[in-house]
Design an enzyme around this catalytic site. Sequence first.
Site, PDB file in Angstrom:
ATOM      1  N   ASP A  60     -10.009 -35.939  -7.357  1.00  0.00           N
ATOM      2  CA  ASP A  60     -10.855 -34.825  -7.780  1.00  0.00           C
ATOM      3  C   ASP A  60     -10.666 -33.748  -6.718  1.00  0.00           C
ATOM      4  O   ASP A  60     -11.107 -33.901  -5.576  1.00  0.00           O
ATOM      5  CB  ASP A  60     -12.318 -35.271  -7.845  1.00  0.00           C
ATOM      6  CG  ASP A  60     -13.276 -34.143  -8.232  1.00  0.00           C
ATOM      7  OD1 ASP A  60     -12.848 -32.973  -8.263  1.00  0.00           O
ATOM      8  OD2 ASP A  60     -14.457 -34.436  -8.483  1.00  0.00           O
ATOM      9  N   ASN A  97      -1.695 -28.313 -10.082  1.00  0.00           N
ATOM     10  CA  ASN A  97      -1.867 -27.834 -11.447  1.00  0.00           C
ATOM     11  C   ASN A  97      -3.331 -27.812 -11.904  1.00  0.00           C
ATOM     12  O   ASN A  97      -3.696 -27.015 -12.763  1.00  0.00           O
ATOM     13  CB  ASN A  97      -1.054 -28.734 -12.386  1.00  0.00           C
ATOM     14  CG  ASN A  97      -1.443 -28.564 -13.832  1.00  0.00           C
ATOM     15  OD1 ASN A  97      -1.113 -27.570 -14.481  1.00  0.00           O
ATOM     16  ND2 ASN A  97      -2.177 -29.528 -14.374  1.00  0.00           N
ATOM     17  N   TYR A 117     -11.804 -16.327 -13.530  1.00  0.00           N
ATOM     18  CA  TYR A 117     -10.504 -16.992 -13.659  1.00  0.00           C
ATOM     19  C   TYR A 117      -9.388 -16.108 -13.100  1.00  0.00           C
ATOM     20  O   TYR A 117      -8.537 -16.565 -12.341  1.00  0.00           O
ATOM     21  CB  TYR A 117     -10.219 -17.324 -15.123  1.00  0.00           C
ATOM     22  CG  TYR A 117      -8.906 -18.046 -15.321  1.00  0.00           C
ATOM     23  CD1 TYR A 117      -8.784 -19.401 -15.011  1.00  0.00           C
ATOM     24  CD2 TYR A 117      -7.783 -17.372 -15.801  1.00  0.00           C
ATOM     25  CE1 TYR A 117      -7.576 -20.070 -15.183  1.00  0.00           C
ATOM     26  CE2 TYR A 117      -6.577 -18.026 -15.976  1.00  0.00           C
ATOM     27  CZ  TYR A 117      -6.479 -19.376 -15.674  1.00  0.00           C
ATOM     28  OH  TYR A 117      -5.277 -20.031 -15.828  1.00  0.00           O
ATOM     29  N   LYS A 126      -6.892 -16.824  -9.814  1.00  0.00           N
ATOM     30  CA  LYS A 126      -5.430 -16.923  -9.892  1.00  0.00           C
ATOM     31  C   LYS A 126      -4.747 -15.888  -8.992  1.00  0.00           C
ATOM     32  O   LYS A 126      -3.660 -16.137  -8.457  1.00  0.00           O
ATOM     33  CB  LYS A 126      -4.964 -16.804 -11.339  1.00  0.00           C
ATOM     34  CG  LYS A 126      -5.343 -18.012 -12.189  1.00  0.00           C
ATOM     35  CD  LYS A 126      -4.831 -19.315 -11.584  1.00  0.00           C
ATOM     36  CE  LYS A 126      -5.118 -20.518 -12.445  1.00  0.00           C
ATOM     37  NZ  LYS A 126      -4.597 -21.790 -11.887  1.00  0.00           N
ATOM     38  N   THR A 155      -3.036 -24.721 -24.849  1.00  0.00           N
ATOM     39  CA  THR A 155      -3.637 -25.856 -24.146  1.00  0.00           C
ATOM     40  C   THR A 155      -5.150 -25.843 -24.376  1.00  0.00           C
ATOM     41  O   THR A 155      -5.692 -24.895 -24.950  1.00  0.00           O
ATOM     42  CB  THR A 155      -3.380 -25.790 -22.623  1.00  0.00           C
ATOM     43  OG1 THR A 155      -4.091 -24.661 -22.073  1.00  0.00           O
ATOM     44  CG2 THR A 155      -1.896 -25.664 -22.300  1.00  0.00           C
TER      45      THR A 155
END
Length: 232
Positions: free
Chosen positions: A54, A81, A157, A161, A190
């Site tokens: 984790d 990832n 998000y 990134k 996804t």
Amino acid sequence: MSKIVFITGANKGLGFEAARRLAQLGHTVLVGARDADRGRKAAAEIGGRFVAVDVTDDASVAAAAADVAAHEGHVGVLINNAGIAGPHAPAAELTGADATLVLDTNVVGIVRMTAAFLPLLRDGADPAVVNVTSGLGSQALTHDPARIESQVVAPLYTASKAAVTMLTTQYAKAFPDIRFNAVDPGYTATDLNANSGPQTVTEGTDAIVALATEDAAAGTGRYVDRFGPLPW
């Protein structure tokens, strides 16, 4: 040359497809996942080995590194990832707790993994780290009206990134003995986007697999997708 590859978030989506492809190429793949049942199932399906991890938990990451040290002894490639999209809420409704969760998973998780796995990487030949980032973290792409990235509003998000890409280039400078590169899979179908992306997971993992298997002379501190270098 066969390598030992550790992938976080490898029980589904891009992580699983990258694991499957790398195993098929003859590499030893360590399937890192939080969910033990899904992780074991994924590892069995591709012929890899499940390692519980984790990325938001220091003890879990340390235990994963100790597990690999005891079994494989080193890692050739670390693929960071694991990541989350965060809440799909209007910007005005985002909270500090929301930000903490997204940044802790997507950015701090990479810091934890890198710190814990540095000794394992240095014990291997031609070590490399592949950090999965996104074009949504690029100022150039999110300001280009011709790109789909410019149509997305997801403050947490995208910020995470952007941080992943910068973190990658900084690590590349800090650790010249290890190749650090950032990869944008592209808009891929996804769970992260409710399977809305036009790319298949195979297309989305092209650049991940390429970075994991490329020649040692390919370079470090790069930000690429499956078509080549990206602006940011």
